[in-house]
Design an enzyme around this catalytic site. Structure first.
Site, PDB file in Angstrom:
ATOM      1  N   LYS A   2       0.808  -1.223   0.000  1.00  0.00           N
ATOM      2  CA  LYS A   2       0.000   0.000   0.000  1.00  0.00           C
ATOM      3  C   LYS A   2       0.843   1.276   0.000  1.00  0.00           C
ATOM      4  O   LYS A   2       0.470   2.249  -0.639  1.00  0.00           O
ATOM      5  CB  LYS A   2      -1.056  -0.001   1.098  1.00  0.00           C
ATOM      6  CG  LYS A   2      -0.543  -0.018   2.495  1.00  0.00           C
ATOM      7  CD  LYS A   2      -1.718  -0.071   3.470  1.00  0.00           C
ATOM      8  CE  LYS A   2      -1.294  -0.606   4.820  1.00  0.00           C
ATOM      9  NZ  LYS A   2       0.058  -0.294   5.310  1.00  0.00           N
ATOM     10  N   ARG A  47       2.276  -8.182  13.689  1.00  0.00           N
ATOM     11  CA  ARG A  47       1.637  -7.132  12.887  1.00  0.00           C
ATOM     12  C   ARG A  47       0.512  -7.701  12.035  1.00  0.00           C
ATOM     13  O   ARG A  47      -0.520  -7.063  11.860  1.00  0.00           O
ATOM     14  CB  ARG A  47       2.678  -6.422  12.014  1.00  0.00           C
ATOM     15  CG  ARG A  47       3.511  -5.414  12.833  1.00  0.00           C
ATOM     16  CD  ARG A  47       4.809  -5.074  12.143  1.00  0.00           C
ATOM     17  NE  ARG A  47       4.623  -4.424  10.869  1.00  0.00           N
ATOM     18  CZ  ARG A  47       5.467  -4.523   9.844  1.00  0.00           C
ATOM     19  NH1 ARG A  47       6.557  -5.265   9.949  1.00  0.00           N
ATOM     20  NH2 ARG A  47       5.225  -3.901   8.724  1.00  0.00           N
ATOM     21  N   ARG A  89      12.561  -7.665   3.343  1.00  0.00           N
ATOM     22  CA  ARG A  89      12.697  -6.243   3.032  1.00  0.00           C
ATOM     23  C   ARG A  89      13.942  -5.630   3.670  1.00  0.00           C
ATOM     24  O   ARG A  89      14.290  -5.927   4.798  1.00  0.00           O
ATOM     25  CB  ARG A  89      11.499  -5.458   3.588  1.00  0.00           C
ATOM     26  CG  ARG A  89      10.198  -5.795   2.951  1.00  0.00           C
ATOM     27  CD  ARG A  89       9.229  -4.631   2.969  1.00  0.00           C
ATOM     28  NE  ARG A  89       8.777  -4.239   4.295  1.00  0.00           N
ATOM     29  CZ  ARG A  89       7.596  -3.635   4.513  1.00  0.00           C
ATOM     30  NH1 ARG A  89       6.785  -3.379   3.495  1.00  0.00           N
ATOM     31  NH2 ARG A  89       7.257  -3.285   5.725  1.00  0.00           N
ATOM     32  N   ARG A 116      14.068  -2.516   8.632  1.00  0.00           N
ATOM     33  CA  ARG A 116      13.208  -1.749   9.534  1.00  0.00           C
ATOM     34  C   ARG A 116      13.052  -2.525  10.837  1.00  0.00           C
ATOM     35  O   ARG A 116      12.881  -3.747  10.799  1.00  0.00           O
ATOM     36  CB  ARG A 116      11.838  -1.560   8.875  1.00  0.00           C
ATOM     37  CG  ARG A 116      11.373  -0.132   8.870  1.00  0.00           C
ATOM     38  CD  ARG A 116      10.146   0.036   8.023  1.00  0.00           C
ATOM     39  NE  ARG A 116       8.948  -0.545   8.645  1.00  0.00           N
ATOM     40  CZ  ARG A 116       7.745  -0.492   8.107  1.00  0.00           C
ATOM     41  NH1 ARG A 116       7.582   0.102   6.930  1.00  0.00           N
ATOM     42  NH2 ARG A 116       6.719  -1.031   8.704  1.00  0.00           N
ATOM     43  N   ARG A 132      -6.911   2.618  11.055  1.00  0.00           N
ATOM     44  CA  ARG A 132      -6.502   1.239  11.293  1.00  0.00           C
ATOM     45  C   ARG A 132      -7.354   0.562  12.359  1.00  0.00           C
ATOM     46  O   ARG A 132      -7.128  -0.591  12.675  1.00  0.00           O
ATOM     47  CB  ARG A 132      -5.063   1.242  11.785  1.00  0.00           C
ATOM     48  CG  ARG A 132      -4.076   0.595  10.828  1.00  0.00           C
ATOM     49  CD  ARG A 132      -2.701   0.803  11.446  1.00  0.00           C
ATOM     50  NE  ARG A 132      -1.712  -0.077  10.942  1.00  0.00           N
ATOM     51  CZ  ARG A 132      -0.794   0.254  10.036  1.00  0.00           C
ATOM     52  NH1 ARG A 132      -0.808   1.433   9.499  1.00  0.00           N
ATOM     53  NH2 ARG A 132       0.122  -0.615   9.678  1.00  0.00           N
TER      54      ARG A 132
END
Ligand code: ADP
Ligand code: ZN
Length: 217
Positions: free
Chosen positions: A13, A172, A127, A161, A88
């Site tokens: 997103k 998450r 990532r 991250r 959220r």
């Protein structure tokens, strides 16, 4: 117009919002980015947010709502927004309606980027980003053209991250299913929700979202 992109972590997103910002001339508002800015600036809000974010939990609604409200206050009243990572929770969705109502605005379209958990795990565990310019990479899907050197700036240091570690990623995803997915019916009832397939190639997903936003539903 106010557009909302909803999707689990790893659904793409953020990337989609960036692309749409350029193509549609709208402002990309990412609560994740705004919160990371607060952390970098070592503000008291940032310090509070950091503990929640590092453990994969949502920051308290009040904090998320505050960063969005502050950001919108600074913009022109007729700004088009692409909201990424907000709302959220159902409570945030209701707060957003209130913020918009005060400005005579309402949510236009909500796009859900639907992606299965196994695909998300694979994407998220690989990532990393250039420590110098922030360009994003992935160990399976998007390696630098020359190993260990950033395509964009030539930097040689990379970072993961802090919330992209495997245990945190599971948390998450769990939070997405328990807290965020329940807001989908809220928008579906209002007739605002459209779903796209987040497992398609990035470019195809962008095209699909553009078609929805430009041609209407
Ligand atoms: P991702 O969607 O990949 O998890 P984000 O950058 O959108 O990445 O969010 C990172 C973290 O920031 C979240 O895990 C959460 O802790 C915090 N966060 C971002 N937006 C919100 C929000 N609207 N409400 C609560 N917490 C948020
Ligand atoms: Zn770089």
């Amino acid at each position: 117009m106010i557009m909302i992109l909803i999707g689990p972590p790893g659904s793409g997103k953020g990337t989609q919002a960036q692309r749409l910002e350029q193509r549609l001339g709208a402002v990309h508002l990412s609560t994740g980015n705004l919160l990371r800015d607060e952390i970098a600036a070592k503000s008291s809000l940032g310090k509070t947010a950091e503990t929640f974010m590092n453990s994969g939990q949502l920051v308290p609604d009040q904090i998320a709502v505050e960063v969005v409200a502050e950001h919108m206050k600074r913009g022109e009243p007729d700004t088009d927004y692409i909201l990424d990572g907000f709302p959220r929770t159902t409570n945030q969705a209701e707060e957003l309606d209130r913020i918009l109502e005060e400005r005579g605005l309402e949510v236009g379209t909500v796009v859900e980027i639907h992606t299965n958990d196994e695909v998300l795990m694979e994407r998220l565990t690989g990532r990393f980003a250039c420590a110098n310019c922030g360009e994003g990479y992935h160990k399976s899907f998007k390696r630098p053209k020359s190993d260990g050197v950033c395509d964009k700036c030539g930097g040689v240091e990379f970072e993961v991250r802090s919330d992209d570690r495997e245990e945190t990623i599971r948390d998450r995803l769990g939070v997405y299913h328990s807290e965020t997915a329940p807001i989908l019916p809220y928008y579906a009832k209002k007739g605002l929700l459209v779903r796209v397939d987040g497992e398609k190639a990035m470019g195809d997903v962008t095209k699909e979202i553009e078609t929805i936003l430009i041609d209407g539903r």
